[in-house]
Structures are given as C-alpha cells and as structure tokens.
Scaffold this motif. Sequence first.
Motif, PDB file in Angstrom:
ATOM      1  N   ASN A  66       0.852  -1.196   0.000  1.00  0.00           N
ATOM      2  CA  ASN A  66       0.000   0.000   0.000  1.00  0.00           C
ATOM      3  C   ASN A  66       0.890   1.249   0.000  1.00  0.00           C
ATOM      4  O   ASN A  66       1.153   1.838   1.052  1.00  0.00           O
ATOM      5  N   PRO A  67       1.405   1.637  -1.138  1.00  0.00           N
ATOM      6  CA  PRO A  67       2.273   2.827  -1.167  1.00  0.00           C
ATOM      7  C   PRO A  67       1.458   4.109  -0.935  1.00  0.00           C
ATOM      8  O   PRO A  67       0.247   4.149  -1.146  1.00  0.00           O
ATOM      9  N   LYS A  68       2.212   5.137  -0.488  1.00  0.00           N
ATOM     10  CA  LYS A  68       1.624   6.475  -0.265  1.00  0.00           C
ATOM     11  C   LYS A  68       0.486   6.456   0.754  1.00  0.00           C
ATOM     12  O   LYS A  68      -0.510   7.178   0.624  1.00  0.00           O
ATOM     13  N   GLN A  69       0.617   5.652   1.786  1.00  0.00           N
ATOM     14  CA  GLN A  69      -0.346   5.618   2.891  1.00  0.00           C
ATOM     15  C   GLN A  69       0.312   6.245   4.112  1.00  0.00           C
ATOM     16  O   GLN A  69       1.211   5.652   4.730  1.00  0.00           O
ATOM     17  N   ASP A  70      -0.126   7.463   4.464  1.00  0.00           N
ATOM     18  CA  ASP A  70       0.532   8.169   5.561  1.00  0.00           C
ATOM     19  C   ASP A  70       0.316   7.503   6.906  1.00  0.00           C
ATOM     20  O   ASP A  70       1.131   7.632   7.830  1.00  0.00           O
ATOM     21  N   VAL A  71      -0.795   6.738   7.050  1.00  0.00           N
ATOM     22  CA  VAL A  71      -1.044   6.049   8.327  1.00  0.00           C
ATOM     23  C   VAL A  71       0.037   5.024   8.607  1.00  0.00           C
ATOM     24  O   VAL A  71       0.497   4.868   9.755  1.00  0.00           O
ATOM     25  N   LEU A  72       0.475   4.302   7.582  1.00  0.00           N
ATOM     26  CA  LEU A  72       1.532   3.302   7.758  1.00  0.00           C
ATOM     27  C   LEU A  72       2.853   3.964   8.131  1.00  0.00           C
ATOM     28  O   LEU A  72       3.596   3.468   8.996  1.00  0.00           O
ATOM     29  N   TRP A  73       3.165   5.098   7.490  1.00  0.00           N
ATOM     30  CA  TRP A  73       4.401   5.804   7.849  1.00  0.00           C
ATOM     31  C   TRP A  73       4.322   6.345   9.279  1.00  0.00           C
ATOM     32  O   TRP A  73       5.304   6.288  10.032  1.00  0.00           O
ATOM     33  N   ALA A  74       3.158   6.875   9.663  1.00  0.00           N
ATOM     34  CA  ALA A  74       3.001   7.385  11.034  1.00  0.00           C
ATOM     35  C   ALA A  74       3.149   6.260  12.052  1.00  0.00           C
ATOM     36  O   ALA A  74       3.757   6.442  13.120  1.00  0.00           O
ATOM     37  N   GLU A  75       2.613   5.094  11.726  1.00  0.00           N
ATOM     38  CA  GLU A  75       2.746   3.957  12.642  1.00  0.00           C
ATOM     39  C   GLU A  75       4.198   3.500  12.738  1.00  0.00           C
ATOM     40  O   GLU A  75       4.680   3.147  13.831  1.00  0.00           O
ATOM     41  N   ALA A  76       4.920   3.535  11.621  1.00  0.00           N
ATOM     42  CA  ALA A  76       6.336   3.174  11.648  1.00  0.00           C
ATOM     43  C   ALA A  76       7.131   4.154  12.507  1.00  0.00           C
ATOM     44  O   ALA A  76       8.014   3.762  13.285  1.00  0.00           O
ATOM     45  N   VAL A  77       6.829   5.437  12.392  1.00  0.00           N
ATOM     46  CA  VAL A  77       7.494   6.444  13.232  1.00  0.00           C
ATOM     47  C   VAL A  77       7.174   6.187  14.701  1.00  0.00           C
ATOM     48  O   VAL A  77       8.036   6.298  15.584  1.00  0.00           O
ATOM     49  N   GLY A  78       5.904   5.844  14.984  1.00  0.00           N
ATOM     50  CA  GLY A  78       5.526   5.562  16.358  1.00  0.00           C
ATOM     51  C   GLY A  78       6.253   4.349  16.935  1.00  0.00           C
ATOM     52  O   GLY A  78       6.625   4.341  18.116  1.00  0.00           O
ATOM     53  N   VAL A  79       6.460   3.334  16.118  1.00  0.00           N
ATOM     54  CA  VAL A  79       7.211   2.149  16.582  1.00  0.00           C
ATOM     55  C   VAL A  79       8.617   2.537  16.977  1.00  0.00           C
ATOM     56  O   VAL A  79       9.132   2.124  18.037  1.00  0.00           O
ATOM     57  N   GLU A  80       9.287   3.354  16.149  1.00  0.00           N
ATOM     58  CA  GLU A  80      10.653   3.770  16.461  1.00  0.00           C
ATOM     59  C   GLU A  80      10.693   4.628  17.724  1.00  0.00           C
ATOM     60  O   GLU A  80      11.613   4.512  18.542  1.00  0.00           O
ATOM     61  N   GLU A  81       9.714   5.498  17.870  1.00  0.00           N
ATOM     62  CA  GLU A  81       9.703   6.351  19.063  1.00  0.00           C
ATOM     63  C   GLU A  81       9.470   5.533  20.328  1.00  0.00           C
ATOM     64  O   GLU A  81      10.082   5.786  21.375  1.00  0.00           O
ATOM     65  N   ARG A  82       8.585   4.547  20.249  1.00  0.00           N
ATOM     66  CA  ARG A  82       8.301   3.733  21.436  1.00  0.00           C
ATOM     67  C   ARG A  82       9.456   2.818  21.799  1.00  0.00           C
ATOM     68  O   ARG A  82       9.591   2.414  22.965  1.00  0.00           O
ATOM     69  N   THR A  83      10.297   2.486  20.819  1.00  0.00           N
ATOM     70  CA  THR A  83      11.473   1.665  21.122  1.00  0.00           C
ATOM     71  C   THR A  83      12.680   2.507  21.523  1.00  0.00           C
ATOM     72  O   THR A  83      13.741   1.958  21.821  1.00  0.00           O
ATOM     73  N   GLY A  84      12.557   3.831  21.493  1.00  0.00           N
ATOM     74  CA  GLY A  84      13.643   4.711  21.917  1.00  0.00           C
ATOM     75  C   GLY A  84      14.615   5.095  20.842  1.00  0.00           C
ATOM     76  O   GLY A  84      15.639   5.729  21.131  1.00  0.00           O
ATOM     77  N   ALA A  85      14.315   4.780  19.588  1.00  0.00           N
ATOM     78  CA  ALA A  85      15.220   5.123  18.478  1.00  0.00           C
ATOM     79  C   ALA A  85      14.774   6.457  17.882  1.00  0.00           C
ATOM     80  O   ALA A  85      14.059   6.502  16.868  1.00  0.00           O
ATOM     81  N   ALA A  86      15.147   7.545  18.524  1.00  0.00           N
ATOM     82  CA  ALA A  86      14.693   8.873  18.079  1.00  0.00           C
ATOM     83  C   ALA A  86      15.268   9.237  16.723  1.00  0.00           C
ATOM     84  O   ALA A  86      14.559   9.808  15.865  1.00  0.00           O
ATOM     85  N   ALA A  87      16.541   8.954  16.499  1.00  0.00           N
ATOM     86  CA  ALA A  87      17.163   9.283  15.218  1.00  0.00           C
ATOM     87  C   ALA A  87      16.508   8.502  14.078  1.00  0.00           C
ATOM     88  O   ALA A  87      16.227   9.048  12.997  1.00  0.00           O
ATOM     89  N   GLN A  88      16.269   7.201  14.324  1.00  0.00           N
ATOM     90  CA  GLN A  88      15.615   6.388  13.303  1.00  0.00           C
ATOM     91  C   GLN A  88      14.193   6.871  13.035  1.00  0.00           C
ATOM     92  O   GLN A  88      13.715   6.866  11.890  1.00  0.00           O
TER      93      GLN A  88
END
Length: 922
Positions: free
Chosen positions: A757-779
Amino acid sequence: MASNKPNKLAFLSMPAPASYVAGLGRGASGFTTRSDIGPAREGPSAEVVAEAQARRGEEAEVDPEQFQDPDNEYGLFAGTTYEADDEEADKIYDVVDQNMDARRRARREAREEAELAKHRAERPKLQQQFADLKRGLSVVTDEEWESIPEVGNLTRKKRRRDERSFAVPDSVLVGDRAKGEYENSLDTAQQEHGGFETPADSGTMTNFVEIGQARDKILSLKLDQISGTSTSSGSATSVDPKGYLTSLNSVVLKTDAEIGDIKRARMLFDSLVKSNPKHAPGWIAAAALEEHAGRMVAARKLIKMGCEQCPKSEDVWLEAARLHQNDDAKVVLANAVQHVGQSVKIWMAAADLEHDVKAKKRVLRKALEHIPNSVRLWKETVNLESSAADARILLSRAVEVIPLSVELWLALARLETPERAKAVLNKARKAVPTSHDIWIAAGRLLEQEAYNPEKSEADREKELAMVDRTIEEGVKQLRRHQVLLTREQWLKEAERCEAEGSPRTCEAIVKATVHMEVEEEDRLETWLSDAESAEARGRVSTARAILAYALRVFPEKRELWRRAADLEKAHGTRESLDAILERAVLHCPQAEVLWLMWAKEKWLGGDVPRAREVLEKAFVANPESEQIWLAAVKVEAENGELEVARKLLVRARTIADTERIWMKSAVFERQNGQTDLALSTVSTALTKYPKFANLYMIQGQIHQSKKNYAAARASYAAGMKACPKDVTLWVLASRLEEADGKSIRARALLDKARLVNPKQDVLWAEAVGVEERTGAAAQAKTMLARGLQECPESGLLWSMAIWAEPRPSRKSKSIDALKKCQDDAGVICTVARLFWAERKIEKAREWFNRSVGADHDLGDTWGWWLKFERQHGTKDHQEQVITRCGAAEPHHGRTWQPIAKDDRNRGKSPREILELVAAALV
C-alpha cells in the motif's frame, strides 16, 4: 658649381620607414581621411603598440576574450540547459547569501557608523562648526542686537541714485521756518497774574486727578475688550475664570504657512465675489474662510452681503443663520422666508431654532400655509403632536392635499382602528395603484387581526388565508399597472416583513413571487440557494417559506425534505421537526435516512415507544434495509432490552443478511461479554464474506484480549492475505507484535505493508511511532523524513514533523506545513497548540475554531480544544466546546477511536467520550 651640402628639402620628400606612424610615441595611430586616395594604411601591430606602451610605463590591456573556449563561441556553459535543479540551487545559494549578509549586517553597520563618525569629526559640517556661535546668540541682549551695523554694499557696484522727487507740504516748510524764532512777548494771562502759566489754548490739562481717572477708565475699557465682557453700554461684567480658560484652550494657534494660505485664499475669494457677486457658493466659501480664521464679525459681514446679492439662494440664508446666534438667526430666517418662502429647508431650520414645542408647531403650520404639498413638513408636524387624535386629523388633511404620498397613507392607516385602516388602505390603493407597500401593509394588517386572541381557530385560518389572497392579488394588480418588481426585490420585502414581525405576510410574498424569473430546469437549485442565503442572513421564516413552496412543487425530492428537517432542527421546535419528518416519510417512504432521523429525534426526546413505532413503520416500507435493522437493535440495546436486540439481530441476519449486520452481531456479543458466541458468529460470517476486513479485525482483537497472541496473529495474517489493501489490518498486526515484545517483526510487517500500500501516511506514522516507542529517536526522524517525501501533502505526517523539531524551528516548520496542506484539520490544530505553548490565548482559540471548522469529525481536535479551555478558558468557553462537539458527533481520531470503541465505554455519549479523550491527550 654644385654644392656638397645635404639638401634638407630632399629629406621631406623621402619615403617613410617601414611601420612608421606619425605620433606613435604620443599614443597616436594611423588613420585615413576622406582626402586620401586608395586603401588606408594598416596600423601598428599589437607588439609595436605593447612596446610603445611599455616605454611609457603603461600596463597592457587584458583582452577578456583571450581565455575563451575556442570551440564555444558564447561561453563555457552556453550549451548546457538551465533545469529545475539549477534554479533550486541558485535559490539555495541566494538564501545562503542573504543569511550570511544578515549575519554580518550588524557588524557592517556598526563599522560604517564608526567611519562616518570619524569622518564627521575630521570634516564637520558648517552647521556643526557654527553650533557654538549659535548657542552664544541666546545671551545677546536687545541693545547688542540694535548696535549691530547694517550690511553695506559689498558688491563694489555703484547704485543708481534715486532721482525721484516729492513735493514738500507747506506745513513742513512753515514749521521749519518757525523753528529758529524766539518768543519776544509774554502771554496776556501771564502778565495779568504776574507769572508763567501754560497757555490755555494748548489743550494740555493741568488737573492731575482728572488725568488719573481718565487713565483708569481707558485701562478698564481695554481690559473689557480683551476679555470680551464689555456690554453695549460700555459697563464690564464679571469674568468666569473657568469659561475664560476654556475659551483660551479652544484658541487655535495658526502657523505662518497657514496665515499665508488664508491671506491668499482671502484674495481669491475677494476676487471671486467681486467678479461674480451673484454666485452664492463664493459668498459661502468666503464667509467660511473668515470663520476658520477666527474673524466671526468679518464672516457675518460677508454672509450678509451674500444675502443681499443672492436673496434667492437658500444655502446663503442657511449659512447666515448658522453663523449668527440663536436670536439673530431667527431674524435672518425671518428675512429669508420673505425671499424664498417655498424652501422647505428654510422653514425646517427656523423650526429647529425654536425650543418650545408650541413655537415649533406655529412655525411648521405657517410653513404648511406656504408649502402645503411638502411631505416632510407634514411628517414633522405630525411627529410634534402628542395625541393620536390630533395626529390622525393632521394626516387626514395631509392625504387630501398630497394623495400620492404612500408614507402619509401608511402612517394614517397605522393610527386608525383595524376596520377604518382597511378603508384607508383601500383609498390609498385607488389613489396610488402602483405602490406595492400598500398591498404589503394590507397583508400585515390582516395578519395582525388574525392573531387576535379573541378570534377562534377557524376565523384565524380564514384571516391567514386572506393574507395569501391579498398578496397574490396585489402582485397581479401591480403587474397590470406595469409595476414589475424583480424576484430579488420581492424576497427582500419578504425578509423585511419577517424582521418587522409579520412571518405570515413574509410567507405569502414568497408563495406569490418565488417562482418568478426562474427557468423550469433551474428551479430546485435556485430555491435551495435562496433558502441557504436567507438562513445565512438569519431570516429563518423566509428560508422556511421557500423550502415549503419547493416541497409543494417537488414532494418526492428527499434532499429537499432533508434540508427542511435540518432547518427545523437548527431553528425550529420539536413539534415542527416532528411534523416535517412525518410528512417527509409519507412522501418518500423509501428514504431510509428520513425514517432514521425521525426515530432518532423521538428517542432523543425520551419517547422510546414512539421511536419503536417509527421503526416498525420503517420495516414495513423497507423490509431489507440494513440501517433500519441496526437502528432498531441500537434502540433496544441502549434501553437495556438485550434479548430483544439479540432476536432482532437474528431476524436481520435472516432477512437482510449483509456483512455489516453480521459484524454488528459479533460486536454486540463481544460488548456483552459473550466472546465465544462472538467468535462463532465471526467464523460463520467469514464463510459468507471472506473479503470483509472488519471481521478479521474483530476476531483478532478478541483473541488478543484473551492473550492468545498466536490465534490473533493467525487471524490478522488471514485478513492481510484476503484483504491486503486494508491499512487498518496491517496496523493492528504490527501493534500485536509490538505488544508481544517483537518490535523487529512489527517493523517488518510495516515495511511489507508500505510495499503493498504505497503512499499511505497512516503506515508511515505507525512506523514512526514504533521507532519512538522503542527509543530510536534518530531512526524515527529518518523514517518521518522518508514518509514526507512519499506523502508530501499528509497533514498527519506534517503534524508529527512539527513536534519532532526543536522549539525555535517549530514555527517555520508549521509555515511549511500550512503551505503544503493548508486545509488539514490536524495541521491547523497543531498550529493552535503552538500558540497555546506561546501563551497566545486568543490566537490559539481562533485556530482551534478553524480546525474544527475544517473537519468537525476529527475527535482529537475537540479533545485538544477542551483541554486548552480547561487551562485558560472560562466555564462558558468549556461548555460551548462540549455542546458543539455533541452536535458534531465526531467518529475519527487516533485517540478518539480507541476510546470510543472500547467495550468499557459502550453507551457513553459524545460528551462523556470527549472528557475521556481530553484526559488521555498528552
């Protein structure tokens, strides 16, 4: 014998050496004139010129073309194409140059100021050189000023003598002749008294007491003239200190420039009135100039001359009255009526000068004797009457004198009793058959009589029907007399009647005129537009009348009924809304939305049995309607009738048998704790509808709530295989892996989801949330940047990017976000939160209001706004947000949806959900 000496003349005829140029050492070069015959000689070569310049110490000029590419005639980069990347690079370099220049500006400006100060110290201006001498002039005394000699003639030119001669008067000659004479005899009075006395005929007083009294009297007169308190008899009155100081404060000090302008204007006006003394505006302007200059006496004198020169101009007389005091102005206007007795303005001004009501009446009645056909004079005279009887008598006489004045007829009708008012309006209609105001006034009179509390309901209906017939007849009569008001003018008259408290007359005007000037195919669209415009202006009765007429023409249009129901819901009562919906379902029985609106309004009004009856009638009209079955289930479930709701769902699965009914059945069982029954319902439903993603979600969520991660993972996997384009399934599967402590698998699932599902902002937002919850701020920041590259207009990602920036750069980031997606509610809400953080309360409230206006279905925006008002707003602000949220009934939002769909919050109102969301937002 020949001479051996060289011949000098032969040298001149010898040929010049090769490459010789005359004057080359002085920088000259060869040239050819028109007298030359044949081609011109070549100039010196470049080497010769360079050698000559070297001998003189000059530097050789550098040819700018000598380093040019021989294969490229125009430039080294002339053959390349200026692309978008080059333009972007140039813009970036320009921005960098501007930033560098701004960074060095302060130092550069300080250096320039220091250099300028140094230059001024070394070479001061003439003004600065003589500054000390100018300051010294302040201590120069008057005697020193007087002793300064006059400037002589420094031009060393002889001036021409003034040879003009003047005749000397005889008195001067006689006086000069007597200067040197002596008195040789004494006065006779001196001889008689034996002493010297002042000659009696010299006029000099010797009584010093009388001299002192005269001096005191003159001084008092001068003081009286200065203070302005002298009377006509010459005696002074007491001076009011406060009033005198106030008058001094009101004195306007004029500059030399203003005085010069006044003098020039005075000369112009003087020339104007002398050249054209019959031009009234010239006298008025000249008097106004003197008034502006503070010379009231001169102004009154000028305007008096203007009245004499232009006695037929009412403006001159009015200006003269204005410039005089009250008593004098009365005299001026009394003279004015002798010359312009037909001027209404003169009589009105004379009446305004009177402070007694009786005197005003006397003046106005005198005016009516001269000008009996003036409507304004009659109106002013009637307004001065204190009793209605006297006013009625005056108006009766007025309409006899001026039968064509609609205003006077209507004023008389308002003062009469209803029966006599009808007769008055009938006479008015005959006298002025082209006035629509008379017909409207007749309709309003009938409406007023209809709402008399003494009349019965049947009589009231007859009277109201008469209003419609009267307005309809009026439109026909006006058209017969060629009075063609446009449709917009009639609608404005209808709105005016509504504003003045006559809604039935307004409705009658709309009925009679709303169909005019409208094409048949454009009627529906035009009437809807008219209703919306009237509602926007606050004219609800007009909008209601337009929709009522449209519904009589198009009774089968469900959109019209929906619009009428919305109007009644917003501005009407429950009874009017119930009546509209009842008529709507009668004309459009297959319109499910109208049945649902009617049932919902009954349920919200607390009439549950009536809501059940409405839904039963809806079942009869729409037996296979999914929405009506689900509405009936909701009514029973909300009122605690769970078994009835369950039976309704069973019947619905049998009769309607849609995927949404199966889903609602599973959700109903899950909310009531019957998880096993819910799982079996989902399994049965999946055999019928294997492509319905919501069933897989419910199945996986039930397994996840039981901590059965393997079964939940299998449910989500089956759903992603059957419905790979459903983004929510991928997000739930990722969160399942994250809850199970497998963040790597969560990332892998999201990567796979983005490929599918390209160009789906919800998936990108969820990916950012996963990185933030794991403590990888730079990623997380890198992932967010990649998401913005793929979805540059995503408000969700831009909002996350704004908060990912440091505080100083958030404002610039928000500007970029607004440029990319200016109407996104999430971005607008983020900007409002930035204002909130900066303590700009009013700005934040304004942007929160804009965000809910952009998308009122986004529940998170309402939660942030309520949280803001809890901190900075009043109780009224908070209640306003809660009320508006309840009316909007939002359903979406990253925080709103999980809270609203939680089984523990089942049955809660939007107000309660809003409170939970506001508490959960951080």
